[in-house]
Design an enzyme around this catalytic site. Structure first.
Site, PDB file in Angstrom:
ATOM      1  N   SER A  48     -57.559 -18.959  25.636  1.00 34.88           N
ATOM      2  CA  SER A  48     -58.080 -20.297  25.380  1.00 34.88           C
ATOM      3  C   SER A  48     -57.326 -21.338  26.164  1.00 34.88           C
ATOM      4  O   SER A  48     -57.224 -21.205  27.371  1.00 34.88           O
ATOM      5  CB  SER A  48     -58.061 -20.575  23.878  1.00 34.88           C
ATOM      6  OG  SER A  48     -58.869 -21.673  23.571  1.00 34.88           O
ATOM      7  N   CYS A  49     -56.760 -22.349  25.500  1.00 36.08           N
ATOM      8  CA  CYS A  49     -56.347 -23.587  26.173  1.00 36.08           C
ATOM      9  C   CYS A  49     -54.838 -23.704  26.329  1.00 36.08           C
ATOM     10  O   CYS A  49     -54.068 -22.956  25.734  1.00 36.08           O
ATOM     11  CB  CYS A  49     -56.855 -24.783  25.382  1.00 36.08           C
ATOM     12  SG  CYS A  49     -58.603 -24.697  24.953  1.00 36.08           S
ATOM     13  N   ASP A  50     -54.446 -24.695  27.129  1.00 39.26           N
ATOM     14  CA  ASP A  50     -53.046 -25.062  27.293  1.00 39.26           C
ATOM     15  C   ASP A  50     -52.952 -26.587  27.299  1.00 39.26           C
ATOM     16  O   ASP A  50     -53.690 -27.249  28.035  1.00 39.26           O
ATOM     17  CB  ASP A  50     -52.482 -24.500  28.600  1.00 39.26           C
ATOM     18  CG  ASP A  50     -52.496 -22.981  28.617  1.00 39.26           C
ATOM     19  OD1 ASP A  50     -51.526 -22.380  28.136  1.00 39.26           O
ATOM     20  OD2 ASP A  50     -53.489 -22.403  29.096  1.00 39.26           O
TER      21      ASP A  50
END
Length: 418
Positions: free
Chosen positions: A5-7
């Site tokens: 997913s995200c950072d």
């Protein structure tokens, strides 16, 4: 499904230059998902109005702040964004011992938007999100699909003065004021023993579940994370690489630094594959309240093949037509029951123009190199213009009402050149 997913990143003085807070996020989502960038002006409400979020209705408040959001085009909330008070929020998917609820409630992305619409400081956003979390819960599919992809959420939140990390597990939560010069999060719990705010029954609940003995020092990440770290191995790698890049640039972190981090593919931060980076954001927030914040968004996949376009909050802003996806009202498959029986074409104008160019960059190296040079030239020109506003303020705000859209139009011209 693996937690790809995200950072999200934030850097504060003295890690940054010129007394500015730098916020950044890559939203990594299903590769066929369109992410739009949209603006909603401040608004007043009267009476006992209700607000329709992605899946449920909640009570509306008397006033909401102006917001700019980057969001999957099928839902109400946002992956990341900012408001007129220069509060920035990005969320991350996390998984832990507590099962993520498939029952429809507020999505973490709904909570991002609600925090921005209702809070004028980072700490207030923590309070807004946690109050809504305790009242309505979090849950429901986080993908435009029947697969039932669900998760808990963490939030990195900043304003002109400070940053907060908020981590949740169902309705329980812990929050930490960021005291280091920078912080990054990547799909894993990161709050340990420094807890500045918490759900009043968070420890009692963990003890009742047998996750904590009630005697040893309470460590939120240890208590609420999986017993095994196998599932978060990939997130740990991205987190470590992101932290190294922040460390390497400590004292000199700028918007350009953050963009370089978000464009880095070797680390996995700029993600490719079934999950890929579908939208990116970098915000530059001077601590001086007389100076504007500048918020850069791509509105297209893969920041390496995209342009970060600037947005500044001023009066009389125009809607962002070039990056706003079509809407389908009550005919939207997300609104019908059963949900997600089909997927309409949600591509906005910029996405449509960018899509074939991205393929050219990948497959036709010489032509792609020329296009990328033009893209970077436009981006650098805009950043140089924004630096003047960051240093000296905005004297003629009417000239900026179409800033983001006009840059998107210039980007489209690049894509249509022979």
């Amino acid at each position: 499904m693996r937690p790809s997913s995200c950072d999200t990143f934030v850097a504060l003085p003295p890690a940054t230059e010129k007394q500015r807070i730098i916020f950044g996020k890559n939203s990594s989502r299903p590769c066929d998902e369109v992410q739009e960038v949209v603006y909603f002006p401040a608004r007043d409400y009267t009476g006992q109005e209700k607000l329709e979020c992605t899946y449920i209705e909640i009570d509306q408040v008397p006033h909401t702040y102006a917001v700019v959001l980057s969001r999957p085009a099928w839902l109400w909330g946002a992956e990341m964004g900012a408001n007129e008070h220069q509060v920035c929020i990005g969320n991350e998917a996390v998984w832990g011992r507590e099962c993520a609820d498939s029952e429809e409630a507020l999505l973490g992305m709904d909570l991002v938007r609600l925090g921005l619409e209702r809070a004028n400081t980072a700490e207030k956003a923590v309070d807004v999100i946690t109050e809504l979390l305790e009242k309505y819960g979090q849950g429901g599919s986080c993908m435009e699909d029947e697969c039932g992809f669900t998760y808990h959420n963490t939030f990195l939140i900043s304003d002109r003065k400070e940053a907060w990390l908020l981590e949740t597990s169902a309705k329980h939560w812990a929050a930490e004021r960021v005291e280091d010069a920078y912080r990054n999060i990547s799909n894993q719990y990161g709050i340990t023993t420094k807890i500045d705010k918490e759900h009043p029954k968070m420890r009692e609940y963990a003890q009742g579940k047998g996750w904590w003995d009630g005697k040893s020092q309470f460590n939120f990440a240890t208590v609420y994370s999986f017993m095994t770290t196998a599932r978060i191995e990939e997130a740990e790698s991205r987190y470590s690489e992101g932290k190294k890049m922040l460390e390497k640039n400590e004292g000199h972190i700028t918007a350009e630094t953050m963009m370089d981090i978000l464009r880095d593919k070797d680390s996995g931060i700029n993600m490719e594959g079934i999950f890929m980076t579908t939208g990116s954001m970098v915000s530059v927030i001077p601590k001086d309240p007389t100076l504007p914040g500048v918020h850069y968004f791509t509105a297209t996949p893969d920041p390496e093949r995209s342009i970060f376009k600037p947005f500044i909050f001023v009066k009389n802003l125009k809607l962002l037509d070039e990056t706003t996806s079509p809407t389908f009202g009550s005919d939207d498959p997300v609104k019908k029951h059963p949900r997600f029986q089909s997927k309409p074409d949600r591509r906005h104008e910029l996405f449509r123009k960018h899509e074939p160019v991205s393929i050219i960059i990948e497959c036709r190296k010489q032509k792609g190199k020329i296009i990328l040079q033009r893209m970077r030239k436009l981006e650098k020109e805009k950043m140089a213009q924004m630096e003047e506003f960051l240093l000296h303020g905005v004297e003629e705000p009417d000239l900026l009402v179409n800033l983001f859209s006009s840059t998107a139009k210039e980007e489209i011209v690049i894509y249509t050149k022979p």
